[in-house]
Design an enzyme around this catalytic site. Sequence first.
Site, PDB file in Angstrom:
ATOM      1  N   ASP A 133      -7.211   3.124  -3.321  1.00 41.63           N
ATOM      2  CA  ASP A 133      -7.966   3.100  -2.063  1.00 41.63           C
ATOM      3  C   ASP A 133      -8.262   4.531  -1.632  1.00 41.63           C
ATOM      4  O   ASP A 133      -7.346   5.317  -1.400  1.00 41.63           O
ATOM      5  CB  ASP A 133      -7.126   2.384  -0.987  1.00 41.63           C
ATOM      6  CG  ASP A 133      -7.853   2.284   0.351  1.00 41.63           C
ATOM      7  OD1 ASP A 133      -9.040   2.669   0.418  1.00 41.63           O
ATOM      8  OD2 ASP A 133      -7.224   1.818   1.316  1.00 41.63           O
ATOM      9  N   ASP A 167     -14.183  -1.916   2.187  1.00 44.98           N
ATOM     10  CA  ASP A 167     -13.303  -2.155   3.337  1.00 44.98           C
ATOM     11  C   ASP A 167     -14.090  -1.722   4.573  1.00 44.98           C
ATOM     12  O   ASP A 167     -14.781  -2.519   5.216  1.00 44.98           O
ATOM     13  CB  ASP A 167     -12.002  -1.356   3.145  1.00 44.98           C
ATOM     14  CG  ASP A 167     -11.108  -1.326   4.372  1.00 44.98           C
ATOM     15  OD1 ASP A 167     -11.387  -2.044   5.349  1.00 44.98           O
ATOM     16  OD2 ASP A 167     -10.097  -0.579   4.385  1.00 44.98           O
ATOM     17  N   LYS A 190      -1.001  -0.765  -4.472  1.00 43.18           N
ATOM     18  CA  LYS A 190      -2.255  -0.056  -4.149  1.00 43.18           C
ATOM     19  C   LYS A 190      -1.881   1.392  -3.867  1.00 43.18           C
ATOM     20  O   LYS A 190      -1.033   1.662  -3.028  1.00 43.18           O
ATOM     21  CB  LYS A 190      -2.896  -0.720  -2.928  1.00 43.18           C
ATOM     22  CG  LYS A 190      -3.813   0.159  -2.086  1.00 43.18           C
ATOM     23  CD  LYS A 190      -4.622  -0.700  -1.118  1.00 43.18           C
ATOM     24  CE  LYS A 190      -4.843   0.007   0.218  1.00 43.18           C
ATOM     25  NZ  LYS A 190      -5.641  -0.812   1.145  1.00 43.18           N
ATOM     26  N   GLY A 195      -4.410  -4.782   5.410  1.00 44.34           N
ATOM     27  CA  GLY A 195      -3.392  -4.623   6.449  1.00 44.34           C
ATOM     28  C   GLY A 195      -3.670  -3.388   7.279  1.00 44.34           C
ATOM     29  O   GLY A 195      -4.356  -2.467   6.823  1.00 44.34           O
ATOM     30  N   LYS A 238      -2.985   5.039  -2.527  1.00 41.79           N
ATOM     31  CA  LYS A 238      -3.979   5.789  -1.751  1.00 41.79           C
ATOM     32  C   LYS A 238      -4.377   7.000  -2.586  1.00 41.79           C
ATOM     33  O   LYS A 238      -3.508   7.678  -3.158  1.00 41.79           O
ATOM     34  CB  LYS A 238      -3.349   6.269  -0.434  1.00 41.79           C
ATOM     35  CG  LYS A 238      -3.060   5.128   0.523  1.00 41.79           C
ATOM     36  CD  LYS A 238      -4.357   4.576   1.079  1.00 41.79           C
ATOM     37  CE  LYS A 238      -4.107   3.578   2.182  1.00 41.79           C
ATOM     38  NZ  LYS A 238      -5.360   3.062   2.737  1.00 41.79           N
ATOM     39  N   GLU A 251     -11.204   0.925  -3.952  1.00 43.24           N
ATOM     40  CA  GLU A 251     -11.561   0.516  -2.596  1.00 43.24           C
ATOM     41  C   GLU A 251     -12.221   1.665  -1.833  1.00 43.24           C
ATOM     42  O   GLU A 251     -11.686   2.774  -1.799  1.00 43.24           O
ATOM     43  CB  GLU A 251     -10.279   0.061  -1.878  1.00 43.24           C
ATOM     44  CG  GLU A 251     -10.512  -0.513  -0.497  1.00 43.24           C
ATOM     45  CD  GLU A 251      -9.208  -0.984   0.141  1.00 43.24           C
ATOM     46  OE1 GLU A 251      -8.154  -1.010  -0.536  1.00 43.24           O
ATOM     47  OE2 GLU A 251      -9.241  -1.307   1.341  1.00 43.24           O
ATOM     48  N   SER A 292       0.851  -1.180   0.000  1.00 45.01           N
ATOM     49  CA  SER A 292       0.000   0.000   0.000  1.00 45.01           C
ATOM     50  C   SER A 292       0.893   1.238   0.000  1.00 45.01           C
ATOM     51  O   SER A 292       1.751   1.386   0.863  1.00 45.01           O
ATOM     52  CB  SER A 292      -0.876  -0.043   1.262  1.00 45.01           C
ATOM     53  OG  SER A 292      -1.614   1.134   1.394  1.00 45.01           O
ATOM     54  N   LYS A 344     -10.335  -7.445   6.757  1.00 39.54           N
ATOM     55  CA  LYS A 344      -9.383  -7.138   7.826  1.00 39.54           C
ATOM     56  C   LYS A 344      -9.955  -7.746   9.103  1.00 39.54           C
ATOM     57  O   LYS A 344     -11.018  -7.309   9.575  1.00 39.54           O
ATOM     58  CB  LYS A 344      -9.249  -5.633   8.018  1.00 39.54           C
ATOM     59  CG  LYS A 344      -8.477  -4.920   6.928  1.00 39.54           C
ATOM     60  CD  LYS A 344      -8.451  -3.443   7.227  1.00 39.54           C
ATOM     61  CE  LYS A 344      -7.728  -2.669   6.146  1.00 39.54           C
ATOM     62  NZ  LYS A 344      -8.090  -1.220   6.196  1.00 39.54           N
TER      63      LYS A 344
HETATM   64  O1  NPG Z   1       0.038  -2.852   4.606  1.00 37.29           O
HETATM   65  O2  NPG Z   1      -0.506  -2.840   6.699  1.00 37.29           O
HETATM   66  C1  NPG Z   1      -0.522  -2.346   5.583  1.00 37.29           C
HETATM   67  C2  NPG Z   1      -1.275  -1.057   5.404  1.00 37.29           C
HETATM   68  C3  NPG Z   1      -2.328  -1.163   4.375  1.00 37.29           C
HETATM   69  O3  NPG Z   1      -3.117   0.862   3.467  1.00 37.29           O
HETATM   70  C4  NPG Z   1      -3.207   0.060   4.352  1.00 37.29           C
HETATM   71  N1  NPG Z   1      -4.075   0.170   5.327  1.00 37.29           N
HETATM   72  O4  NPG Z   1      -7.158   1.754   4.732  1.00 37.29           O
HETATM   73  O5  NPG Z   1      -6.397  -0.159   4.249  1.00 37.29           O
HETATM   74  C5  NPG Z   1      -6.258   0.931   4.773  1.00 37.29           C
HETATM   75  C6  NPG Z   1      -4.955   1.282   5.415  1.00 37.29           C
HETATM   76  C7  NPG Z   1      -4.989   1.761   6.819  1.00 37.29           C
HETATM   77  C8  NPG Z   1      -3.830   2.166   7.381  1.00 37.29           C
HETATM   78  C9  NPG Z   1      -6.108   1.848   7.572  1.00 37.29           C
HETATM   79  C10 NPG Z   1      -3.797   2.649   8.659  1.00 37.29           C
HETATM   80  C11 NPG Z   1      -6.070   2.305   8.861  1.00 37.29           C
HETATM   81  C12 NPG Z   1      -4.930   2.715   9.396  1.00 37.29           C
END
Ligand code: NPG
Length: 361
Positions: free
Chosen positions: A181, A231, A153, A283, A155, A206, A127, A255
Amino acid sequence: MPLVSPFRTSFGTQTARDVLLLRAVTADGEGWGECVAMSDPLYSSEYVDATADVLRRFLVPALADGSEDLRRHGAPAVAALLRKFKGHRMAKAALEMAVLDAELRASGRSWARELGAVHERVPSGVSVGIYDSIPVLLDVVGGYLDAGYVRIKLKIEPGWDLEPVRAVRERFGDDVLLQVDANTAYTLRDARHLSKLDDFDLLLIEQPLEEEDVVGHAALARQVRTPICLDESIVSAESAAAAIELGACSIINIKPGRVGGYLEAVRIHDVAAAHGLAVWCGGMLETGLGRAANAALGALPGFTLPGDISASDRFYQTDITAPLTIEDGYMQVPTGPGLGVTPIPEILDAVTTSTEWIQLR
Ligand code: NPG
């Protein structure tokens, strides 16, 4: 735990993670749970201090009250004992994780086997946060592709969507598995704008709209060609079934923390599979504990898209467990008892800011 570099999403910038861990000590041994709540309620309503409070005052005592059920049924009893308390799924998930890990370690069973994993390794996606400029983004993406990640991915948020996607496609080509995302940053009024992403052959968009706007996602899905993945909106197997029924998504990011635990995560996998939907494992900047558990979950048969299951060094210089790594774009699923990884005491001590012991009777 400090992050190796700031991680910016549409809801904020994170430079460190305050991690709440649970260690369940039983007559037969111990187990570890990791709570994925962040310090501030920006991704969801939960946050670390609130999870500590609800665990201490309500959830852990409820296990003591239900100790007979717990002894008889093991970890599957945890969710049932905690059900009367509304919400707080990340806290509940952490508690169930610790109890399940203790149980599996004591009986020598692996997390992967318990959940129903069918693969020995899982493809690793990464990500990528929001950056101040396209050249910086391209350097970062290039670094991850060189490291072997099989899916990127990005953001996105209003003002940082079409351009970064176009730039990544132009620089790295059409073969890169690419998805975006939005973390709820858009509204249905942006439908036409979001449909412009259709040109870039993305795997999915996403969570473009608000968490509660499942109907809005269904309307959006009729206006864009890119598959909609949910999500934040999916908090249980029931909500997954409802979203699928409504046509709000054709892919689900699972998740375990967000849905109340790994056992519920498996149920969502099953619901999705029954409807022919692909799922992938998300994640939450987990340490090696949560990362190991996610790798095992991601090895279930319905996880047909690469997850946000990146190596420990994507976020942490020093993980609290032996670092999880990727090779040729894949992460090995741990096979040892329970999670298959354990915190290294000296490293854990060095990052521990406080501990609390709760004795159950
Ligand atoms: O690889 O652990 C990882 C992070 C993946 O982007 C990621 N997580 O929205 O999915 C999400 C995001 C997230 C990060 C959500 C931090 C909440 C807190």
